[in-house]
Design a protein around this motif. Structure first.
Motif, PDB file in Angstrom:
ATOM      1  N   ALA A 173     -18.303  -2.368 -18.753  1.00  0.00           N
ATOM      2  CA  ALA A 173     -17.070  -2.439 -17.962  1.00  0.00           C
ATOM      3  C   ALA A 173     -15.990  -1.565 -18.577  1.00  0.00           C
ATOM      4  N   ARG A 174     -15.193  -0.971 -17.698  1.00  0.00           N
ATOM      5  CA  ARG A 174     -14.091  -0.117 -18.160  1.00  0.00           C
ATOM      6  C   ARG A 174     -12.818  -0.559 -17.457  1.00  0.00           C
ATOM      7  N   ASP A 175     -11.710  -0.618 -18.169  1.00  0.00           N
ATOM      8  CA  ASP A 175     -10.465  -1.121 -17.567  1.00  0.00           C
ATOM      9  C   ASP A 175      -9.993  -0.185 -16.444  1.00  0.00           C
ATOM     10  N   PRO A 176      -9.156  -0.703 -15.518  1.00  0.00           N
ATOM     11  CA  PRO A 176      -8.749   0.089 -14.356  1.00  0.00           C
ATOM     12  C   PRO A 176      -7.930   1.326 -14.716  1.00  0.00           C
ATOM     13  N   TRP A 177      -7.363   1.365 -15.914  1.00  0.00           N
ATOM     14  CA  TRP A 177      -6.538   2.503 -16.317  1.00  0.00           C
ATOM     15  C   TRP A 177      -7.382   3.579 -16.991  1.00  0.00           C
ATOM     16  N   GLY A 178      -8.545   3.179 -17.474  1.00  0.00           N
ATOM     17  CA  GLY A 178      -9.485   4.145 -18.052  1.00  0.00           C
ATOM     18  C   GLY A 178      -9.037   4.711 -19.381  1.00  0.00           C
ATOM     19  N   PHE A 179      -8.495   3.885 -20.264  1.00  0.00           N
ATOM     20  CA  PHE A 179      -8.002   4.376 -21.566  1.00  0.00           C
ATOM     21  C   PHE A 179      -9.094   4.973 -22.439  1.00  0.00           C
ATOM     22  N   ARG A 180     -10.207   4.255 -22.518  1.00  0.00           N
ATOM     23  CA  ARG A 180     -11.253   4.639 -23.479  1.00  0.00           C
ATOM     24  C   ARG A 180     -12.485   5.160 -22.752  1.00  0.00           C
ATOM     25  N   PRO A 181     -13.279   5.980 -23.400  1.00  0.00           N
ATOM     26  CA  PRO A 181     -14.464   6.532 -22.742  1.00  0.00           C
ATOM     27  C   PRO A 181     -15.645   5.562 -22.730  1.00  0.00           C
ATOM     28  N   LEU A 182     -16.495   5.685 -21.730  1.00  0.00           N
ATOM     29  CA  LEU A 182     -17.741   4.907 -21.664  1.00  0.00           C
ATOM     30  C   LEU A 182     -18.715   5.654 -20.757  1.00  0.00           C
ATOM     31  N   ALA A 183     -19.894   5.907 -21.285  1.00  0.00           N
ATOM     32  CA  ALA A 183     -20.843   6.748 -20.548  1.00  0.00           C
ATOM     33  C   ALA A 183     -22.165   6.019 -20.340  1.00  0.00           C
ATOM     34  N   LEU A 184     -22.857   6.380 -19.240  1.00  0.00           N
ATOM     35  CA  LEU A 184     -24.161   5.810 -18.904  1.00  0.00           C
ATOM     36  C   LEU A 184     -25.223   6.872 -19.161  1.00  0.00           C
ATOM     37  N   GLY A 185     -26.308   6.463 -19.831  1.00  0.00           N
ATOM     38  CA  GLY A 185     -27.406   7.398 -20.106  1.00  0.00           C
ATOM     39  C   GLY A 185     -28.736   6.784 -19.685  1.00  0.00           C
ATOM     40  N   LYS A 186     -29.784   7.606 -19.650  1.00  0.00           N
ATOM     41  CA  LYS A 186     -31.084   7.144 -19.146  1.00  0.00           C
ATOM     42  C   LYS A 186     -32.209   7.903 -19.834  1.00  0.00           C
ATOM     43  N   ARG A 187     -33.279   7.190 -20.121  1.00  0.00           N
ATOM     44  CA  ARG A 187     -34.521   7.844 -20.544  1.00  0.00           C
ATOM     45  C   ARG A 187     -35.667   7.074 -19.916  1.00  0.00           C
ATOM     46  N   GLY A 188     -36.387   7.708 -18.990  1.00  0.00           N
ATOM     47  CA  GLY A 188     -37.414   6.988 -18.236  1.00  0.00           C
ATOM     48  C   GLY A 188     -36.771   5.834 -17.486  1.00  0.00           C
ATOM     49  N   ASP A 189     -37.311   4.613 -17.682  1.00  0.00           N
ATOM     50  CA  ASP A 189     -36.731   3.438 -17.023  1.00  0.00           C
ATOM     51  C   ASP A 189     -35.703   2.736 -17.903  1.00  0.00           C
ATOM     52  N   ASN A 190     -35.446   3.267 -19.076  1.00  0.00           N
ATOM     53  CA  ASN A 190     -34.457   2.654 -19.981  1.00  0.00           C
ATOM     54  C   ASN A 190     -33.047   3.156 -19.654  1.00  0.00           C
ATOM     55  N   TYR A 191     -32.071   2.255 -19.786  1.00  0.00           N
ATOM     56  CA  TYR A 191     -30.668   2.643 -19.605  1.00  0.00           C
ATOM     57  C   TYR A 191     -29.895   2.400 -20.885  1.00  0.00           C
ATOM     58  N   TYR A 192     -28.905   3.258 -21.106  1.00  0.00           N
ATOM     59  CA  TYR A 192     -28.060   3.149 -22.296  1.00  0.00           C
ATOM     60  C   TYR A 192     -26.597   3.276 -21.896  1.00  0.00           C
ATOM     61  N   VAL A 193     -25.732   2.582 -22.621  1.00  0.00           N
ATOM     62  CA  VAL A 193     -24.291   2.701 -22.401  1.00  0.00           C
ATOM     63  C   VAL A 193     -23.680   2.994 -23.761  1.00  0.00           C
ATOM     64  N   ALA A 194     -22.804   4.003 -23.825  1.00  0.00           N
ATOM     65  CA  ALA A 194     -22.241   4.371 -25.131  1.00  0.00           C
ATOM     66  C   ALA A 194     -20.804   4.826 -24.989  1.00  0.00           C
ATOM     67  N   SER A 195     -20.018   4.583 -26.039  1.00  0.00           N
ATOM     68  CA  SER A 195     -18.632   5.073 -26.048  1.00  0.00           C
ATOM     69  C   SER A 195     -18.573   6.574 -25.813  1.00  0.00           C
ATOM     70  N   GLU A 196     -19.545   7.280 -26.385  1.00  0.00           N
ATOM     71  CA  GLU A 196     -19.539   8.745 -26.238  1.00  0.00           C
ATOM     72  C   GLU A 196     -20.947   9.251 -25.959  1.00  0.00           C
ATOM     73  N   SER A 197     -21.012  10.323 -25.197  1.00  0.00           N
ATOM     74  CA  SER A 197     -22.306  10.873 -24.798  1.00  0.00           C
ATOM     75  C   SER A 197     -23.116  11.381 -25.988  1.00  0.00           C
ATOM     76  N   CYS A 198     -22.470  11.665 -27.129  1.00  0.00           N
ATOM     77  CA  CYS A 198     -23.220  12.187 -28.287  1.00  0.00           C
ATOM     78  C   CYS A 198     -24.288  11.193 -28.751  1.00  0.00           C
ATOM     79  N   ALA A 199     -24.150   9.914 -28.413  1.00  0.00           N
ATOM     80  CA  ALA A 199     -25.125   8.920 -28.867  1.00  0.00           C
ATOM     81  C   ALA A 199     -26.444   9.014 -28.104  1.00  0.00           C
ATOM     82  N   PHE A 200     -26.430   9.664 -26.930  1.00  0.00           N
ATOM     83  CA  PHE A 200     -27.666   9.706 -26.136  1.00  0.00           C
ATOM     84  C   PHE A 200     -28.680  10.698 -26.702  1.00  0.00           C
ATOM     85  N   SER A 201     -28.178  11.830 -27.194  1.00  0.00           N
ATOM     86  CA  SER A 201     -29.115  12.884 -27.623  1.00  0.00           C
ATOM     87  C   SER A 201     -30.062  12.392 -28.714  1.00  0.00           C
ATOM     88  N   LEU A 202     -29.529  11.587 -29.631  1.00  0.00           N
ATOM     89  CA  LEU A 202     -30.352  11.072 -30.725  1.00  0.00           C
ATOM     90  C   LEU A 202     -31.561  10.290 -30.196  1.00  0.00           C
TER      91      LEU A 202
END
Ligand code: 5GP
Ligand code: SF4
Ligand code: MG
Length: 464
Positions: A173-202
């Motif tokens: 969940a992200r607040d209506p003002w959108g202060f902080r970042p939050l990203a959705l990632g995917k690998r196959g059928d797995n889903y990931y949520v991270a503060s920053e997209s840099c966490a997905f590449s690993l």
């Protein structure tokens, strides 16, 4: 400021992936780390510890943990409050089942919420504002946990990005003002949520999209379903300081590369505040990207003339000035040969208390440098942040207390210039009314949903 990570898989165990995701988000918090999951007995389970991810958590234990959904948190160091009770995720088993919450941000109406909840009989276990969300949820025992969470979030104001674990699934969940970042990632059928997209590449996962302001996403065996909070805001408040300092340069936030934004800030600084010098240097690592942009624009060579000790973490918020100063001395040190008899432009991302600039410049002076020009790739930080970054109160902010000349003299530079607010916003490349710049200009989001400046209400209605 903190980092949050969540993972869901229909058919494999993910606790170790949360560990790895947190390691990639380590720059967002070094005080403590934690991972939570729901065990076979429908109870919340967690491991939390103080320090860096590899000190706080055991990768081998998490690798053997049979959890198909898990969340994690790295906590940002704040003065005095360094204790295990403050480590997240915060976990509970309430009337409707298990729940764990990891939060990045700061709620601005926490005191009111707490008073209301305590009047209703709630007993708070910590001083953390995140606990208010848990209490609001638990006070709705007739609703399903997910519905109760949506209702709870309608009550809170301020900055939050959340990953929540319920029996219904993994929630982001992200607040209506959108202060902080939050990203959705995917690998196959797995889903990931991270503060920053840099966490997905690993993890070999790819970036899907940002979670939108006011959006609540539920991830489970039905896939990803998106819900909207009942409160919305036309004016967005994404933290401009994420681009200046906080986020990792290899992250992309709201479609804008952090590296490119910093590089462009440096270029604009060279255009507006250029000065004659033999070379450009940075205060590593935070000033490096902007220094490269400055050097490219000015046509002056960049030299890695200030060396950073790789084994020392972020020194900014240490409990006393003496410890902070020692920290900077251990962390940064100039190459005497490069500075001797030469004129340099030194670039850093920001001046907060002035500790870093003052100490490094005094070390450079000892190298018999000819001239030292300090250039800062953001505007002066004059106001505190109430949205999750632990900037000190105005009394400790150099630019709130002193004039430009006084700061220049105190840090020992021959000249000091900052990037303008307009140049910073243009370098980021997002519309001005989608960014928070409150620590630079004092324009805050009011609790009533109006924009409030340091001088009073600015009249900008921000609720739709
Ligand atoms: P100062 O030494 O002036 O107090 O702080 C400025 C330095 O701290 C800069 O090099 C900047 O990169 C870093 N900095 C600025 N804001 C923050 C923050 O909120 N947290 C941390 N850890 N460092 C910061
Ligand atoms: Fe970011 Fe500054 Fe706004 Fe805080 S006040 S959210 S640090 S821009
Ligand atoms: Mg720095």
């Amino acid at each position: 400021m903190c980092g949050i990570f969540g993972a869901y898989s229909p058919d494999s165990f993910v606790a170790e992936e949360v560990y790895l995701g947190l390691a990639a988000l380590q720059h967002r918090g070094q005080e403590s780390a934690g991972v939570a999951w729901i065990d076979g007995g429908r109870r919340i389970n967690s491991i939390k510890g103080m320090g860096l991810v590899h000190e706080a958590l055991s990768q081998s234990v998490l690798a053997k943990t049979p959890a198909k959904a898990a969340i994690g948190h790295v906590r940002y160091s704040t003065a005095g409050a360094s204790m295990l009770q403050n480590a997240q995720p915060i976990c509970a088993n309430y009337a409707k089942g298990p729940v764990a919450i990891a939060h990045n941000g700061n709620l601005t109406n926490f005191e009111e919420l707490r008073a209301t909840l305590e009047n209703r009989g709630a007993i708070f276990q910590s001083t953390s504002d995140t606990e208010a969300i848990l209490q609001l949820l638990a006070h709705q025992p007739r609703r399903s946990p997910f519905d109760a969470l949506l209702r709870a979030l309608a009550e809170v104001r301020g900055a939050y990005c959340l990953v929540v674990l319920l029996e219904e699934g993994l929630v982001a969940a992200r607040d209506p003002w959108g202060f902080r970042p939050l990203a959705l990632g995917k690998r196959g059928d797995n889903y990931y949520v991270a503060s920053e997209s840099c966490a997905f590449s690993l993890l070999g996962a790819s970036f899907v999209r940002d979670i939108e302001p006011g959006e609540v996403v539920l991830i489970n065996s039905d896939g990803v379903t998106s819900h909207t909070l009942p409160i919305t805001s036309a004016r967005k408040w994404f933290c401009s300081f994420e681009y200046v300092y906080f986020a990792r340069p290899d992250s992309v936030l709201l479609g804008r590369s952090v590296y490119r934004a910093r590089h462009e800030m440096g270029k604009r600084l060279a255009i507006s505040e250029g000065v004659d010098a033999d070379f450009v240097a940075a205060f590593p690592d935070s000033g490096t990207n902007a220094a490269l942009g400055y050097a490219e624009q000015a046509g002056i060579p960049f030299e890695a003339a200030v060396v950073r000790n790789r084994y020392v973490g972020r020194t900014f918020i240490q409990p006393t000035q003496k410890v902070r100063e020692l920290g900077v001395r251990i962390k940064l040190s100039p190459c005497p040969e490069l500075f001797r008899d030469r004129a340099s432009v030194l670039v850093d991302d920001s001046i907060v208390r002035g500790t870093t600039a003052g100490l490094v410049i005094s070390m450079i002076r000892e190298c018999r440098s000819r001239a030292l020009h300090l250039r800062i790739s953001s505007p002066p930080v004059r106001y505190p942040c109430f949205y999750g970054i632990d900037t000190p109160s105005s009394g400790d902010l150099a630019a709130a207390k002193y004039s430009l000349d006084d700061i220049t003299r105190t840090v020992g530079a021959d000249s000091l210039r900052y990037l303008s607010r307009e140049d910073m916003i243009n370098a980021i490349g997002l519309p001005p009314d989608s960014l928070c710049t409150a620590c630079f200009d004092g324009n805050y989001l009011g609790d009533d949903g109006k924009c409030v400046t340091s001088k009073g209400a600015c009249g900008g209605e921000i609720f739709d």
